[in-house]
Each structure stands twice: as structure tokens, then as C-alpha cells.
Design a protein around this motif. Sequence first.
Motif, mmCIF file in Angstrom:
data_model
loop_
_atom_site.group_PDB
_atom_site.id
_atom_site.type_symbol
_atom_site.label_atom_id
_atom_site.label_comp_id
_atom_site.label_asym_id
_atom_site.label_seq_id
_atom_site.Cartn_x
_atom_site.Cartn_y
_atom_site.Cartn_z
ATOM 1 N N ASP A 75 0.856 -1.186 0.000
ATOM 2 C CA ASP A 75 0.000 0.000 0.000
ATOM 3 C C ASP A 75 0.893 1.237 0.000
ATOM 4 O OD1 ASP A 75 0.434 1.084 2.728
ATOM 5 O OD2 ASP A 75 -0.714 -0.640 3.415
ATOM 6 N N PRO A 76 0.337 2.388 -0.376
ATOM 7 C CA PRO A 76 1.148 3.598 -0.482
ATOM 8 C C PRO A 76 1.422 4.318 0.836
ATOM 9 C CG PRO A 76 -1.086 4.049 -1.219
ATOM 10 C CD PRO A 76 -1.007 2.582 -0.922
ATOM 11 N N SER A 77 1.017 3.756 1.952
ATOM 12 C CA SER A 77 1.235 4.396 3.242
ATOM 13 C C SER A 77 2.673 4.175 3.726
ATOM 14 C CB SER A 77 0.267 3.826 4.285
ATOM 15 O OG SER A 77 0.577 4.306 5.568
ATOM 16 N N SER A 78 3.223 5.179 4.368
ATOM 17 C CA SER A 78 4.541 5.012 4.989
ATOM 18 C C SER A 78 4.394 4.515 6.434
ATOM 19 C CB SER A 78 5.315 6.332 4.965
ATOM 20 O OG SER A 78 4.589 7.315 5.687
ATOM 21 N N GLU A 79 3.152 4.458 6.919
ATOM 22 C CA GLU A 79 2.871 4.006 8.280
ATOM 23 C C GLU A 79 3.221 2.520 8.421
ATOM 24 O OE1 GLU A 79 -1.198 3.350 10.803
ATOM 25 O OE2 GLU A 79 -1.057 5.150 9.552
ATOM 26 N N MET A 80 4.068 2.224 9.378
ATOM 27 C CA MET A 80 4.495 0.841 9.586
ATOM 28 C C MET A 80 3.496 0.109 10.481
ATOM 29 S SD MET A 80 7.176 0.657 7.789
ATOM 30 C CE MET A 80 8.137 -0.732 8.299
ATOM 31 N N PRO A 81 3.332 -1.195 10.247
ATOM 32 C CA PRO A 81 2.450 -1.970 11.123
ATOM 33 C C PRO A 81 2.978 -1.936 12.553
ATOM 34 C CG PRO A 81 3.265 -3.317 9.298
ATOM 35 C CD PRO A 81 3.966 -2.004 9.229
ATOM 36 N N GLN A 82 2.065 -1.870 13.504
ATOM 37 C CA GLN A 82 2.447 -1.763 14.906
ATOM 38 C C GLN A 82 2.155 -3.061 15.653
ATOM 39 O OE1 GLN A 82 3.920 1.098 16.275
ATOM 40 N NE2 GLN A 82 4.020 1.597 14.095
ATOM 41 N N ASP A 83 3.188 -3.591 16.297
ATOM 42 C CA ASP A 83 2.981 -4.741 17.175
ATOM 43 C C ASP A 83 2.260 -4.284 18.425
ATOM 44 O OD1 ASP A 83 4.128 -7.019 15.915
ATOM 45 O OD2 ASP A 83 6.112 -6.177 16.264
ATOM 46 N N SER A 84 1.457 -5.161 18.967
ATOM 47 C CA SER A 84 0.785 -4.841 20.222
ATOM 48 C C SER A 84 0.688 -6.104 21.062
ATOM 49 C CB SER A 84 -0.616 -4.275 19.958
ATOM 50 O OG SER A 84 -1.426 -5.246 19.342
ATOM 51 N N THR A 85 0.396 -5.898 22.294
ATOM 52 C CA THR A 85 0.151 -7.013 23.211
ATOM 53 C C THR A 85 -1.262 -6.827 23.749
ATOM 54 O OG1 THR A 85 2.489 -6.959 23.806
ATOM 55 C CG2 THR A 85 1.031 -8.252 25.226
ATOM 56 N N PRO A 86 -2.241 -7.380 23.018
ATOM 57 C CA PRO A 86 -3.627 -7.149 23.431
ATOM 58 C C PRO A 86 -3.976 -7.874 24.731
ATOM 59 C CG PRO A 86 -3.532 -8.694 21.608
ATOM 60 C CD PRO A 86 -2.134 -8.202 21.838
ATOM 61 N N ARG A 87 -4.841 -7.232 25.501
ATOM 62 C CA ARG A 87 -5.372 -7.875 26.701
ATOM 63 C C ARG A 87 -6.509 -8.796 26.272
ATOM 64 N NH1 ARG A 87 -5.696 -2.308 28.334
ATOM 65 N NH2 ARG A 87 -7.929 -2.658 28.107
#
Length: 155
Positions: free
Chosen positions: A85-97
Motif C-alpha cells: 500500500d502507499p502508506s509510509s505508516e508501519m504496522p504496529q505490534d501490540s500485546t492485546p489484553r
Amino acid sequence: MTPMTMEARRLVLRSAYPAAPSAVGIARRHAERRLEDWGVSSALIEDIGLVISELVTNSVEARVSEFRLVLAEDVPGSITVEVWDPSSEMPQDSTPRLDDVEGRGLVIVRALACHFGVQRDSQGKTVYAVIAPKDPARPIVPATPRFPLSAGRPV
């Protein structure tokens, strides 16, 4: 396993979609049909479909205009899922509750993929995941797909 060269890459699917919420299911179903044509087992199609859904959802949520989905066999017997995709936003890891209703996408992708990563380019980024067989004696993609690409079906 020895990686294939780019010349030997076997494309299963290459398609562009508008980045609308409805495109998540459309892209997944399109990919699942192509994988069925190739003779991939239903259990692996389900895993690959889930990875596609998670990566495509990230593109849609990045509020881009479009995304591109590629499925390919780069390493014999495995499938690489790529979402550009054309976004520069990187995927973010998370630790969901346990009670969180979102934030599990990359956790799921990492659990199903043997390799996962992001590659930036001047136009955006490609997020990829490689799905390998759990039993190396049973490759994901048969040596001869049931419906080879040369049979006239669009990729």
C-alpha cells in the motif's frame, strides 16, 4: 529449503483492490479460489486466508486509496503473501489484553507465518508473510498445480 530466484517465482495471484472495508473479504475469497485451483489443502487455505485478511485490514485501516495483493511461491512448497500500500505508516505490534476487541492481527500473522516482515519502497511499503508447510514432506503448493497459470485463467 533453497530460495527460488525471481525468474523462478511462481505467481498464484496478483491483483489490486480499492482500500474499502468490503475489499478485505473480496481479496480473501479471490485468493482462496486461486489456491483451491492450485490444489492447496483446505486447512492451509484457511491459514493463508486469515493472514491475507489481517494484512489487508491493516492497509484499509491506514486509509489509503488502494492496496495490491500478491501470492507467490518463492521458496519451493511455500506461499508468500504480500500486501503493498502507499502508506509510509508501519504496522504496529501490540500485546492485546484478553478483553481487547482489536490488536491481534500481527500476533496471528506471526503465529501462522515462518517469516514476516516489511519492506519500504519510494512509493509505500510491502508487508509480507511466508507460510510454510508444517510437514516438509507435504508442500503447500503441489509440484504441478491442478490449474497451471498457462491454462488461460487470469492471475
